[in-house]
Design an enzyme around this catalytic site. Structure first.
Site, PDB file in Angstrom:
ATOM      1  N   LYS A 157       0.841  -1.212   0.000  1.00  0.00           N
ATOM      2  CA  LYS A 157       0.000   0.000   0.000  1.00  0.00           C
ATOM      3  C   LYS A 157       0.868   1.251   0.000  1.00  0.00           C
ATOM      4  O   LYS A 157       0.551   2.242  -0.665  1.00  0.00           O
ATOM      5  CB  LYS A 157      -0.927  -0.005   1.216  1.00  0.00           C
ATOM      6  CG  LYS A 157      -2.091  -0.978   1.109  1.00  0.00           C
ATOM      7  CD  LYS A 157      -3.016  -0.859   2.312  1.00  0.00           C
ATOM      8  CE  LYS A 157      -4.259  -1.721   2.144  1.00  0.00           C
ATOM      9  NZ  LYS A 157      -5.176  -1.594   3.303  1.00  0.00           N
ATOM     10  N   SER A 200      -1.073   2.230   6.802  1.00  0.00           N
ATOM     11  CA  SER A 200      -1.318   1.260   7.859  1.00  0.00           C
ATOM     12  C   SER A 200      -2.304   0.203   7.363  1.00  0.00           C
ATOM     13  O   SER A 200      -3.127   0.481   6.495  1.00  0.00           O
ATOM     14  CB  SER A 200      -1.895   1.990   9.079  1.00  0.00           C
ATOM     15  OG  SER A 200      -2.093   1.103  10.148  1.00  0.00           O
ATOM     16  N   ASP A 201      -2.208  -0.997   7.935  1.00  0.00           N
ATOM     17  CA  ASP A 201      -3.171  -2.042   7.613  1.00  0.00           C
ATOM     18  C   ASP A 201      -3.408  -2.884   8.857  1.00  0.00           C
ATOM     19  O   ASP A 201      -2.496  -3.099   9.651  1.00  0.00           O
ATOM     20  CB  ASP A 201      -2.670  -2.931   6.467  1.00  0.00           C
ATOM     21  CG  ASP A 201      -3.779  -3.839   5.948  1.00  0.00           C
ATOM     22  OD1 ASP A 201      -4.741  -3.313   5.367  1.00  0.00           O
ATOM     23  OD2 ASP A 201      -3.691  -5.064   6.143  1.00  0.00           O
ATOM     24  N   THR A 202      -4.632  -3.347   9.018  1.00  0.00           N
ATOM     25  CA  THR A 202      -5.016  -4.133  10.187  1.00  0.00           C
ATOM     26  C   THR A 202      -5.609  -5.462   9.745  1.00  0.00           C
ATOM     27  O   THR A 202      -6.385  -5.508   8.790  1.00  0.00           O
ATOM     28  CB  THR A 202      -6.073  -3.364  11.025  1.00  0.00           C
ATOM     29  OG1 THR A 202      -5.517  -2.118  11.435  1.00  0.00           O
ATOM     30  CG2 THR A 202      -6.493  -4.158  12.257  1.00  0.00           C
TER      31      THR A 202
END
Length: 199
Positions: free
Chosen positions: A58, A79-81
């Protein structure tokens, strides 16, 4: 440097960044970018490796996007969760039935919430990982259906939002509340300080 780019469509991440008092502008994907392809899980991929890889991809896309649009140079935050029960990765549900199945599997168990953060500052990339543990109470089929009917699970990893009605089923939480929301404040502040921001 007096601002950063936030490469995220999540209103929760924007809200958390505002809480840190960091001036930012959104750097969102264009219609030609396939975000879903980036989020596809590779065969036998571990949850930690998955969330770090997706965050890096990303950020790569956001760096290219800024250059292609000829925007001023500034740090880019991404950010990624993801939610993991054992080695099983729970991303965003495809539909209401999928959300209900996810919640039925998470109910009555402890799961991990992994949020990776990456900050591109010129040629340098700074990264961090937040790991939290959440224990859900058991949920009846009727309770799951009622929660899914609110629409809240859609667009959220693991089919729930900790800051919403799902909180009524969270028995125990260890780790970062903001990380579970999608942007761990402590780790993000550390990265920003390392990049020269006063947070």
């Amino acid at each position: 440097m007096n601002f950063i780019y936030l490469a995220s469509q999540s209103p929760r991440r924007r809200q958390l960044l505002e809480q840190l008092g960091v001036p930012h502008e959104l750097l969102l994907p264009g219609a030609d970018e396939d975000a879903e392809a980036i989020e596809a899980v590779l065969p036998r991929e571990a949850p930690t490796a998955y969330v770090e890889r997706v965050t890096a991809l990303k950020l790569d896309a956001a760096v290219a996007r800024r250059a292609a649009r000829g925007l001023p140079d500034a740090p880019i935050l991404c950010s990624d969760t993801t939610v993991a029960l054992g080695s099983t990765i729970y991303g965003k549900p495809d539909d209401a039935d999928h959300a209900a199945r996810m919640l039925a599997e998470l109910a009555g168990h402890e799961h991990r919430v992994l949020t990776a953060v990456a900050l591109q500052v010129g040629a340098k990339r700074l990264t961090a990982l937040s790991t939290s543990r959440v224990t859900f109470a058991t949920m009846t089929a009727a309770q799951i259906a009622a929660y899914v009917a609110t629409g809240e699970p859609m667009g959220k990893a693991g089919a729930y939002g900790i800051q919403g009605r799902a909180a009524a089923y969270v028995q125990h939480l260890a780790g970062s509340y903001s990380g579970i929301m999608g942007l761990p404040m402590y780790e993000t502040a550390q990265l920003l300080r390392a990049a020269g921001f006063s947070v």
